[in-house]
Design an enzyme around this catalytic site. Sequence first.
Site, short mmCIF file in Angstrom:
data_model
loop_
_atom_site.label_atom_id
_atom_site.label_comp_id
_atom_site.label_asym_id
_atom_site.label_seq_id
_atom_site.Cartn_x
_atom_site.Cartn_y
_atom_site.Cartn_z
N LYS A 25 5.97 0.90 24.01
CA LYS A 25 6.18 2.07 23.13
C LYS A 25 6.55 1.63 21.72
O LYS A 25 5.97 2.12 20.74
CB LYS A 25 7.29 2.96 23.72
CG LYS A 25 7.63 4.17 22.87
CD LYS A 25 8.24 5.26 23.71
CE LYS A 25 9.69 5.02 24.07
NZ LYS A 25 10.63 5.32 22.98
N ARG A 30 4.69 1.03 15.93
CA ARG A 30 4.57 0.15 14.76
C ARG A 30 3.12 -0.09 14.39
O ARG A 30 2.77 -0.16 13.21
CB ARG A 30 5.30 -1.18 15.03
CG ARG A 30 6.83 -1.01 14.95
CD ARG A 30 7.52 -2.12 15.69
NE ARG A 30 8.97 -2.09 15.53
CZ ARG A 30 9.79 -1.25 16.17
NH1 ARG A 30 9.31 -0.34 17.00
NH2 ARG A 30 11.10 -1.30 15.97
N GLN A 171 15.31 0.29 14.75
CA GLN A 171 14.71 1.43 14.03
C GLN A 171 15.15 1.41 12.58
O GLN A 171 14.34 1.60 11.67
CB GLN A 171 15.10 2.74 14.72
CG GLN A 171 14.49 2.85 16.11
CD GLN A 171 14.96 4.07 16.87
OE1 GLN A 171 15.84 4.80 16.42
NE2 GLN A 171 14.39 4.29 18.03
N ASP A 317 17.53 -0.16 26.36
CA ASP A 317 16.82 0.98 26.96
C ASP A 317 16.83 0.92 28.50
O ASP A 317 16.41 1.87 29.15
CB ASP A 317 15.38 1.02 26.46
CG ASP A 317 15.32 1.42 24.99
OD1 ASP A 317 16.29 2.02 24.49
OD2 ASP A 317 14.31 1.10 24.33
N LYS A 344 21.66 8.15 22.51
CA LYS A 344 20.22 8.00 22.76
C LYS A 344 19.64 9.40 23.02
O LYS A 344 20.21 10.39 22.59
CB LYS A 344 20.00 7.05 23.94
CG LYS A 344 20.37 5.60 23.61
CD LYS A 344 19.40 4.99 22.63
CE LYS A 344 19.75 3.55 22.27
NZ LYS A 344 18.96 3.07 21.16
N ARG A 348 23.69 8.75 27.56
CA ARG A 348 23.25 8.09 28.80
C ARG A 348 24.42 7.63 29.66
O ARG A 348 24.26 7.49 30.88
CB ARG A 348 22.30 6.93 28.48
CG ARG A 348 20.97 7.44 28.03
CD ARG A 348 19.94 6.36 27.85
NE ARG A 348 18.64 6.97 27.59
CZ ARG A 348 17.64 6.39 26.94
NH1 ARG A 348 17.79 5.16 26.47
NH2 ARG A 348 16.51 7.03 26.76
C1 S3P Z 1 13.53 1.10 19.28
C2 S3P Z 1 14.79 0.66 19.03
C3 S3P Z 1 15.94 1.00 19.86
C4 S3P Z 1 15.50 1.52 21.23
C5 S3P Z 1 14.41 2.55 21.11
C6 S3P Z 1 13.19 1.94 20.45
C7 S3P Z 1 12.44 0.72 18.36
O1 S3P Z 1 16.69 2.02 19.21
O2 S3P Z 1 16.60 2.05 21.92
O3 S3P Z 1 14.05 3.04 22.38
O4 S3P Z 1 11.26 0.88 18.71
O5 S3P Z 1 12.75 0.24 17.27
P1 S3P Z 1 17.81 1.69 18.10
O6 S3P Z 1 17.13 1.18 16.90
O7 S3P Z 1 18.50 3.00 17.87
O8 S3P Z 1 18.71 0.67 18.75
#
Ligand code: S3P
Length: 434
Positions: A25, A30, A171, A317, A344, A348
Amino acid sequence: MGTSDGWRLEPGGQVRGTLALPGDKSISHRAFLIAALAEGTSRLEGVLDSEDCRATAHALAQMGVDIREVSPGSWVVEGRGPDGLTAPEALLDLGNSGTAMRLLCGLLAARPFPTTLIGDASLSQRPMERVAVPLREMGAHIETDSGHPPIRIDGASLRGITYGTPVASAQVKSALLLAGLQAQGRTCLTEAVPSRDHTERMLPLFGADCEVNGTQICVEGGQALHGAEITVPRDLSAAAFFIVGALIAPGSELKLPGIGVNPRRDGILQILREMGADLTLDAADSVGQEPVADLTVRSSSLTGIDVGPDLVANAIDEFPVLCVAAACAEGVTTLSGVSELRIKESDRVAAMAEGLKTLGVPMEIGDDAVRITGGPLGGGTIQSHQDHRIAMSFAIAALAALEPVTVEGAQWAATSFPEFPGLARQAGIRLHDA
Ligand code: S3P
């Protein structure tokens, strides 16, 4: 939504065979976003078909990007560079996807038109200042609603900054790198805790210079990116459900070929091995810049362990399904450094404690840690709390339960893994539409 609103799971069963899991995902999001910033044609293979990734593709299409699925999992993006993006006529609705929303904030902060980003009830509760604060430091005009979506962005000229990210968040990091590519000068980020590095690995494939020195990542603004051919590895976070399922269901043996095993994501494998999992990795290879391997999992007797914050961050995750593994282990498991899990797609920590309690397993919640004492699992009705990973984790828990388990709100699985119910049945999990 693609899957049923509820699942009824018969207790027990085995997990057997070979499963071809969908694309990762994080990497799929990206690939769409970077291809849209590039100039020229990009061909993307193995892209995850899920509501979250479709939300990203749809938002880009709303801004004039020619992005289309040519066959299942294969997409073509005709990038026209950042200046090829045009003002959307409507709000950009990112549904349930935090990744789509936060990365788009970075991509859009330097575009010379206004945008408003909205999401569903769950996304509308999630914190957005973590990305807005550093973008404002770069000169962005970005407003949140008391820290939450909707987010209003008015195009501005950005300047590069040097920033230390206070939360471990790929993120936030990725948003700043996408903004940094469009800023004047150099943007450098230092991570206190390293987060998944898919953006840093992917940018060079599109011809961008992204310098990584230990915990510091720098990009120079104004670089021209070109179209690329990207293959997305299969998703370790999707694999995690079936891995735990095979471990806790006696008589199971499962093969999962071509799974992404990026070292910033593989905490789940390390933790489960430490708990006693019979888990092997073969045919180590790489897809693009991402390491992959074939995984084989066999049922195992698990033992409770103490998991520290670094490993929890590398399995961020996978926390829900790890709680299921802990509930099926002999003895006590503690997981610490869990505060991010409260913000999240659902809280969770609370959602897992509630669900495990329903099944008769105690989970104590401390300041920044949880403690689970393994024991027999009963049955009951579990709420997904609009969270895909909570729904799928409790479908897996049923493999070790003594009574049927019903998951309400199971349709949320489609945000990340619409194929989950079909693949679960294929592997031998007795999942029925409720
Ligand atoms: C993700 C970063 C994580 C992860 C999310 C996907 C990403 O979140 O929990 O499911 O694709 O950059 P955070 O950046 O909030 O840690």
